[in-house]
Scaffold this active site. Structure first.
Site, short mmCIF file in Angstrom:
data_model
loop_
_atom_site.label_atom_id
_atom_site.label_comp_id
_atom_site.label_asym_id
_atom_site.label_seq_id
_atom_site.Cartn_x
_atom_site.Cartn_y
_atom_site.Cartn_z
N TYR A 1 0.93 -1.20 0.04
CA TYR A 1 -0.16 -0.16 -0.02
C TYR A 1 0.94 1.22 -0.11
O TYR A 1 0.37 2.15 -0.24
CB TYR A 1 -0.91 0.09 1.01
CG TYR A 1 -1.97 -1.19 1.24
CD1 TYR A 1 -2.05 -2.10 0.27
CD2 TYR A 1 -3.15 -1.00 2.00
CE1 TYR A 1 -2.99 -2.99 0.20
CE2 TYR A 1 -4.34 -1.73 1.95
CZ TYR A 1 -4.03 -2.80 1.04
OH TYR A 1 -5.10 -3.79 0.90
N LYS B 1 2.94 -15.28 2.95
CA LYS B 1 2.60 -16.14 1.73
C LYS B 1 4.22 -16.44 1.37
O LYS B 1 4.83 -16.18 0.18
CB LYS B 1 2.12 -15.15 0.52
CG LYS B 1 1.84 -16.00 -0.62
CD LYS B 1 0.79 -17.10 -0.71
CE LYS B 1 0.58 -17.73 -2.14
NZ LYS B 1 -0.09 -19.02 -2.07
N ASP C 1 -3.71 -17.86 1.61
CA ASP C 1 -4.78 -18.54 1.12
C ASP C 1 -5.43 -19.59 1.92
O ASP C 1 -6.73 -19.70 1.93
CB ASP C 1 -4.18 -19.16 -0.39
CG ASP C 1 -2.98 -20.07 -0.29
OD1 ASP C 1 -2.47 -20.03 0.70
OD2 ASP C 1 -2.75 -20.42 -1.42
N ASP D 1 -6.06 -6.47 5.48
CA ASP D 1 -7.19 -5.83 4.74
C ASP D 1 -8.09 -7.03 4.45
O ASP D 1 -9.43 -6.93 4.98
CB ASP D 1 -6.57 -5.14 3.71
CG ASP D 1 -7.75 -4.12 3.15
OD1 ASP D 1 -8.82 -3.89 3.86
OD2 ASP D 1 -7.37 -3.63 2.03
N ASP E 1 -12.02 -8.30 6.55
CA ASP E 1 -13.32 -8.01 6.12
C ASP E 1 -13.92 -9.66 6.09
O ASP E 1 -15.14 -9.67 6.50
CB ASP E 1 -13.32 -7.86 4.56
CG ASP E 1 -13.39 -6.17 4.50
OD1 ASP E 1 -13.08 -5.57 5.44
OD2 ASP E 1 -13.93 -5.85 3.15
#
Ligand code: IPM
Ligand code: MG
Length: 353
Positions: A138, A188, A220, A244, A248
């Protein structure tokens, strides 16, 4: 004690008005708080062509804590990136070094049937996600657009310094120490160099916390495990982008993203408090939004930045009470319960207070 109030866009002003009612009631009862409002996001752009106007930043800096609504809206989607509402929030996080984002996902027993998962999968759910908030893809440079071999190309840079990883992982361990002493670090590392370093540093920090059981999980798989068996998690620590997305996802386990507050803290405990949901332009101005995440964010603010535990609990108890009384906004509506608007929900919390 001074609270900067940045309502922002979309449903931001409506939900903030309800949280302000609650804070005003606490003030009338003797809590020494003052609020100062300032525009941010699209509202900042409309007021002064800047999603984080200079005056807003100085009000935020001078305050003891920030209560934030939401930013963004379709009318701003075509602005250059630096002018977009989201940049107001991202810059605020960066300028104030709010690197530790605490996103609790707690299922209220009253809302068990609001979850899209079976009640037995989510009953008693209580997860804390720590998301790194000022680094990663970001903020990484270089980024941008260029022309390559005659076609448009977009690029971003995922990057972390070890000091950035260490401080958020440490915050994860500290949080785990106060809870069940289980920490899951999500990365990851099977693909990304950034993640290999993340894992290395997490293992180094773990030596200082022999009482905490550290595990590692690929993002994942974590996304899958969160809907398969979410109660295996207690504290999750992860980078900005993975956090992020996973936060959610975790929020929906609890029935509604409209219920969940968050805290973004710097090394001194100064913080910005905001609902984890967005500005929901589709329902803005219609008295439909759920104000509880913002009201609960105010409770977190009272607890973590103003050290007013009693006031924080008073607010949280009032929210539990209105849910038990059967008040529901549209996002958590149930047959047999009373569906109310934003303002009525705020009034109900005030009455319960
Ligand atoms: C969040 C939001 C923000 C983010 C947006 C609005 C920039 O999605 O707080 O999760 O990506 O961090
Ligand atoms: Mg988000």
């Amino acid at each position: 004690m001074k609270i900067a109030v940045l309502a922002g866009d979309g449903i931001g002003p409506e939900i903030m008005a309800q949280a302000i009612k609650v804070l005003d009631a606490l003030r009338s009862d003797g809590l020494a708080i003052e609020t100062e409002a300032a525009p941010v996001g699209g509202a900042g752009y409309d007021a002064g062509k800047d999603p984080l106007p200079e005056r807003t930043l100085s009000i935020a800096r001078a305050a003891d804590a920030i209560l934030f609504g939401a930013v963004g809206g379709p009318q701003y989607d075509t602005l250059p990136r630096a002018m977009r509402p989201e940049q107001g929030l991202l810059r605020l996080r960066k300028e104030l070094s709010l690197f530790a984002n605490l996103r609790p996902a707690v299922l209220y027993p009253e809302l068990a049937s609001a979850s899209s998962l079976k009640p037995e999968i989510v009953a008693g759910l209580d997860i804390m996600i720590l998301r790194e908030l000022t680094g990663d893809i970001y903020f990484g440079q270089p980024r941008g657009r260029r022309e390559t071999d005659g076609e448009r190309e977009g690029f971003d840079t995922m990057r972390y310094r070890e000091s950035e990883i260490r401080r958020i992982v440490r915050a994860g361990f500290d949080t785990a120490m106060k809870r069940s002493r289980k920490l899951c670090s999500v990365d990851k590392a099977n693909v990304l160099d950034t993640s290999i370093l993340w894992r290395e540093v997490a293992n180094e920090v773990a030596r200082d916390y022999p009482q905490v059981e550290l595990s590692h999980m690929y993002v994942d798989n974590a996304a899958m495990q969160l809907v398969r068996a979410p109660k295996q998690f207690d504290v999750i620590v992860t980078g900005n982008m993975f956090g992020d997305i996973l936060s959610d996802e975790a929020s929906m386990l609890t029935g509604s993203i409209g219920m969940l507050p968050s805290a973004s803290l710097n090394a001194r405990g100064f913080g910005l408090y905001e609902p984890i949901h967005g500005s929901a332009p589709d329902i803005a101005g219609r008295n439909l939004a759920n104000p509880l995440a913002t009201i609960l964010s105010a409770a977190m603010l009272l607890r973590h930045s103003l050290h007013q535990e009693a006031a924080a609990q008073r607010v949280e108890t009032a929210v539990r009470k209105v849910l038990a009384q059967g008040f529901r906004t549209a996002d958590i509506a149930e047959t047999g319960k009373r569906t109310v608007g934003t303002k009525e929900m705020g009034d109900a919390v005030l009455a319960a207070l």
